[in-house]
Design a protein around this motif. Structure first.
Motif, PDB file in Angstrom:
ATOM      1  N   LEU A 183     -45.393 -55.317   2.531  1.00 33.54           N
ATOM      2  CA  LEU A 183     -45.445 -54.416   1.507  1.00 33.54           C
ATOM      3  C   LEU A 183     -47.354 -54.506   1.215  1.00 33.54           C
ATOM      4  N   SER A 184     -48.064 -55.158   2.337  1.00 35.52           N
ATOM      5  CA  SER A 184     -49.878 -54.476   2.135  1.00 35.52           C
ATOM      6  C   SER A 184     -50.500 -53.789   1.204  1.00 35.52           C
ATOM      7  N   TRP A 185     -49.230 -52.671   1.812  1.00 35.59           N
ATOM      8  CA  TRP A 185     -49.887 -51.164   0.028  1.00 35.59           C
ATOM      9  C   TRP A 185     -50.088 -51.770  -0.729  1.00 35.59           C
ATOM     10  N   LEU A 186     -49.692 -52.926  -1.352  1.00 35.61           N
ATOM     11  CA  LEU A 186     -50.128 -53.054  -2.475  1.00 35.61           C
ATOM     12  C   LEU A 186     -51.635 -53.748  -2.517  1.00 35.61           C
ATOM     13  N   GLY A 236     -44.835 -49.557   6.614  1.00 40.36           N
ATOM     14  CA  GLY A 236     -44.261 -50.335   5.087  1.00 40.36           C
ATOM     15  C   GLY A 236     -43.910 -49.366   4.061  1.00 40.36           C
ATOM     16  N   LEU A 237     -44.053 -49.701   3.033  1.00 36.60           N
ATOM     17  CA  LEU A 237     -44.039 -49.153   1.594  1.00 36.60           C
ATOM     18  C   LEU A 237     -44.804 -48.222   1.540  1.00 36.60           C
ATOM     19  N   HIS A 238     -44.450 -46.864   0.967  1.00 33.40           N
ATOM     20  CA  HIS A 238     -44.928 -45.702   0.477  1.00 33.40           C
ATOM     21  C   HIS A 238     -45.337 -45.367   1.843  1.00 33.40           C
ATOM     22  N   GLY A 239     -45.193 -45.364   3.366  1.00 32.43           N
ATOM     23  CA  GLY A 239     -45.615 -45.198   4.738  1.00 32.43           C
ATOM     24  C   GLY A 239     -48.045 -44.783   4.537  1.00 32.43           C
ATOM     25  N   ARG A 240     -48.472 -44.325   5.205  1.00 31.25           N
ATOM     26  CA  ARG A 240     -49.792 -44.674   5.813  1.00 31.25           C
ATOM     27  C   ARG A 240     -51.172 -43.028   4.968  1.00 31.25           C
ATOM     28  N   VAL A 241     -50.453 -42.225   4.662  1.00 36.18           N
ATOM     29  CA  VAL A 241     -50.991 -40.971   4.718  1.00 36.18           C
ATOM     30  C   VAL A 241     -52.427 -41.710   3.206  1.00 36.18           C
ATOM     31  N   GLY A 242     -51.916 -42.594   1.649  1.00 37.79           N
ATOM     32  CA  GLY A 242     -52.569 -43.119   0.867  1.00 37.79           C
ATOM     33  C   GLY A 242     -54.350 -43.642   1.124  1.00 37.79           C
ATOM     34  N   VAL A 266     -59.997 -49.822  -2.433  1.00 37.04           N
ATOM     35  CA  VAL A 266     -59.689 -50.504  -1.271  1.00 37.04           C
ATOM     36  C   VAL A 266     -60.857 -49.927   0.030  1.00 37.04           C
ATOM     37  N   HIS A 267     -61.307 -49.646   1.091  1.00 37.32           N
ATOM     38  CA  HIS A 267     -61.886 -48.560   2.241  1.00 37.32           C
ATOM     39  C   HIS A 267     -61.359 -49.059   3.017  1.00 37.32           C
ATOM     40  N   PRO A 268     -60.561 -47.881   3.520  1.00 39.96           N
ATOM     41  CA  PRO A 268     -59.202 -47.891   4.505  1.00 39.96           C
ATOM     42  C   PRO A 268     -59.164 -48.846   5.380  1.00 39.96           C
ATOM     43  N   GLY A 269     -60.783 -49.383   6.345  1.00 37.04           N
ATOM     44  CA  GLY A 269     -60.942 -50.152   6.810  1.00 37.04           C
ATOM     45  C   GLY A 269     -60.234 -51.619   7.035  1.00 37.04           C
ATOM     46  N   LEU A 270     -60.623 -51.627   5.235  1.00 38.35           N
ATOM     47  CA  LEU A 270     -60.326 -52.834   5.123  1.00 38.35           C
ATOM     48  C   LEU A 270     -58.806 -53.160   5.188  1.00 38.35           C
ATOM     49  N   HIS A 271     -58.284 -52.428   4.960  1.00 41.18           N
ATOM     50  CA  HIS A 271     -56.685 -51.573   4.983  1.00 41.18           C
ATOM     51  C   HIS A 271     -55.961 -52.556   5.786  1.00 41.18           C
ATOM     52  N   GLU A 272     -54.351 -53.242   5.108  1.00 38.42           N
ATOM     53  CA  GLU A 272     -53.984 -54.004   5.951  1.00 38.42           C
ATOM     54  C   GLU A 272     -52.482 -53.609   6.232  1.00 38.42           C
ATOM     55  N   ASN A 273     -52.676 -52.855   7.032  1.00 42.21           N
ATOM     56  CA  ASN A 273     -51.034 -51.497   7.343  1.00 42.21           C
ATOM     57  C   ASN A 273     -49.779 -52.458   7.280  1.00 42.21           C
ATOM     58  N   ALA A 274     -49.470 -53.238   8.489  1.00 39.17           N
ATOM     59  CA  ALA A 274     -48.141 -54.232   8.909  1.00 39.17           C
ATOM     60  C   ALA A 274     -48.148 -55.473   8.337  1.00 39.17           C
ATOM     61  N   ASP A 275     -49.082 -55.788   7.551  1.00 43.41           N
ATOM     62  CA  ASP A 275     -49.056 -57.125   7.012  1.00 43.41           C
ATOM     63  C   ASP A 275     -47.913 -57.481   6.092  1.00 43.41           C
ATOM     64  N   GLU A 276     -47.605 -58.765   5.886  1.00 43.13           N
ATOM     65  CA  GLU A 276     -47.205 -59.058   4.341  1.00 43.13           C
ATOM     66  C   GLU A 276     -45.649 -58.118   4.346  1.00 43.13           C
ATOM     67  N   ASP A 277     -45.265 -57.954   5.145  1.00 43.30           N
ATOM     68  CA  ASP A 277     -43.499 -56.964   5.930  1.00 43.30           C
ATOM     69  C   ASP A 277     -43.235 -55.827   4.909  1.00 43.30           C
ATOM     70  N   THR A 288     -41.339 -42.470   2.438  1.00 42.89           N
ATOM     71  CA  THR A 288     -42.465 -43.655   0.962  1.00 42.89           C
ATOM     72  C   THR A 288     -41.332 -44.630   1.196  1.00 42.89           C
ATOM     73  N   LEU A 289     -40.958 -44.387   0.077  1.00 45.10           N
ATOM     74  CA  LEU A 289     -40.441 -45.558  -0.632  1.00 45.10           C
ATOM     75  C   LEU A 289     -40.124 -47.138   0.033  1.00 45.10           C
ATOM     76  N   PHE A 290     -38.939 -48.073  -0.094  1.00 42.38           N
ATOM     77  CA  PHE A 290     -39.392 -50.039   0.409  1.00 42.38           C
ATOM     78  C   PHE A 290     -40.143 -49.087   2.446  1.00 42.38           C
ATOM     79  N   GLY A 291     -40.906 -50.066   3.334  1.00 44.19           N
ATOM     80  CA  GLY A 291     -40.500 -50.149   4.628  1.00 44.19           C
ATOM     81  C   GLY A 291     -39.488 -50.281   5.026  1.00 44.19           C
ATOM     82  N   GLY A 292     -38.996 -50.722   6.360  1.00 42.13           N
ATOM     83  CA  GLY A 292     -37.617 -50.403   6.720  1.00 42.13           C
ATOM     84  C   GLY A 292     -38.451 -50.278   8.446  1.00 42.13           C
ATOM     85  N   GLU A 293     -37.195 -50.371   9.267  1.00 40.55           N
ATOM     86  CA  GLU A 293     -37.168 -49.725  10.534  1.00 40.55           C
ATOM     87  C   GLU A 293     -36.305 -48.589  11.298  1.00 40.55           C
TER      88      GLU A 293
END
Length: 361
Positions: free
Chosen positions: A99-102, A139-145, A86-97, A117-122
């Motif tokens: 888990l949108s990394w999936l 979010g899951l596994h962070g932003r860099v990917g 998926v093009h990064p411009g379409l990535h839903e970084n903060a969605d689905e609690d 990295t690993l599961f998200g949280g505050e």
């Protein structure tokens, strides 16, 4: 492993032979820059590597220079999930609690990090000294990917009489009043070779003390992953596993067929270094006579997870070297294992991706 029979069918040419027989070195192997142009992948810059030794793979420049497609002897090794690249411009970084990394997870290598990295949280963000944002949510596994790289260069160079195909780029994860981390990535493979050398350096370019976590989600799919395929690693002990392991009772060492609606199984293994002081983990397909292995630096990646996505339509094995244990960000801060980088400090990661035609133990 036993005797290596990874010699290419056409002998690897020296510099003079290549020049004499071919006006373009790409006649044997090389690196080509292309742009994907359809669906959710449209616009992604890709570097296509062909070694001439049976190995070909794609470097996704606009997805942190991760490795997407990977094939050895025309057999797909890198997992091809339904999401595509998926093009990064379409990535839903903060969605689905978180888990949108999936929704953008596919390919041989998906990088996790750089500050989480690993599961998200505050978690606490007071070290950034910005009162309007006392905490940061991951979010899951962070932003860099899902961050595009600045491409420094790519091509072929001769080193001590051998041709090296290479690509180099820089991925910057930054915000105002927050982290400013830079990933410098170099990928190399020899002409005629069957090993990818990945060198990463993560540096704090900011002036605030910044947490650093790093992980590779190395994903192997069908047809290299198939019934009867063996997961091979020198495991001292399994430190943790998901409840689904006991509930489902599905073997994680020798694989069977995909299972309808199977729940993911994850293990944290403590590995034993080999004679060279490296961790070696892999997957051996005796039917095809092919193997894929990771060679890891224990000092850089002291932790290792095995991820099994066993369900129909998404069957995959994940090999996950990690800087931190499975409990994640908050636990690492609590027990003192979090890596904190001051301005200018960096961490280096040297990893080899080994493809072989020999599967004898």
């Amino acid at each position: 492993m036993g005797d290596d029979v990874s010699d290419p069918r056409v002998p690897v040419p020296d510099r003079l032979t290549l020049a004499r027989y071919a006006g373009d070195g790409a006649a044997y192997g090389g690196v080509r820059s292309v742009v994907l142009d359809d669906g959710s992948e449209r616009g992604i810059r890709v570097l296509e590597f062909r070694t001439g030794g049976g190995l070909r793979f794609d470097v996704l420049v606009d997805r942190a220079m991760d490795i997407g497609l990977a094939e050895f002897d025309d057999v797909s090794v890198g997992w091809r999930s339904a999401t595509g690249f998926v093009h990064p411009g379409l990535h839903e970084n903060a969605d689905e609690d978180g888990l949108s990394w999936l929704r953008s997870m596919s390919g041989l290598v998906v990088t996790g990090g750089l500050d989480h990295t690993l599961f998200g949280g505050e978690v606490d963000a007071s070290h950034y000294a910005y009162p309007p944002r006392p905490t940061v949510r991951h979010g899951l596994h962070g932003r860099v990917g899902n961050i595009p790289a600045r491409l420094i260069g790519y091509g072929q160079e001769w080193v001590d009489g051998r041709a090296v195909l290479w690509a180099e780029g820089e991925v910057r994860q930054a915000t105002n009043f927050g982290e400013h981390l830079v990933l410098h990535r170099r990928i190399e493979v020899d002409l005629g070779g069957t090993e990818i050398r990945l060198t990463d350096e993560v540096r704090n370019a900011g002036f605030e003390r910044t947490p650093h976590m790093f992980l590779y989600h190395v994903n192997v799919g069908w047809p290299l992953l198939d019934r009867g395929v063996r997961f091979v690693a020198d495991i001292a002990e399994t430190l943790w596993q998901t409840d689904s392991v006991a509930e489902q009772g599905i073997d994680h060492l020798v694989f069977d067929a995909p299972v309808r609606s199977a729940i993911e199984q994850v293990y944290e293994h403590r590995l034993v270094p080999d004679a060279d002081g490296r961790f070696v983990v892999g997957l051996h397909n005796d039917t095809l006579g092919l193997a894929f292995e990771l060679v890891l630096d224990p000092a850089a990646f002291p932790c290792f997870f095995e991820w099994l996505n066993l369900r129909e339509g998404a069957w995959a094995l994940g090999l996950e070297p990690s800087t931190h244990h499975v409990a994640g960000d908050a636990a690492a801060r609590e027990d003192g294992s979090m890596i904190w980088l001051e301005h200018g400090e960096s961490r280096r990661y040297d990893t080899v991706f080994r493809f072989s035609r020999s599967t004898s133990a």
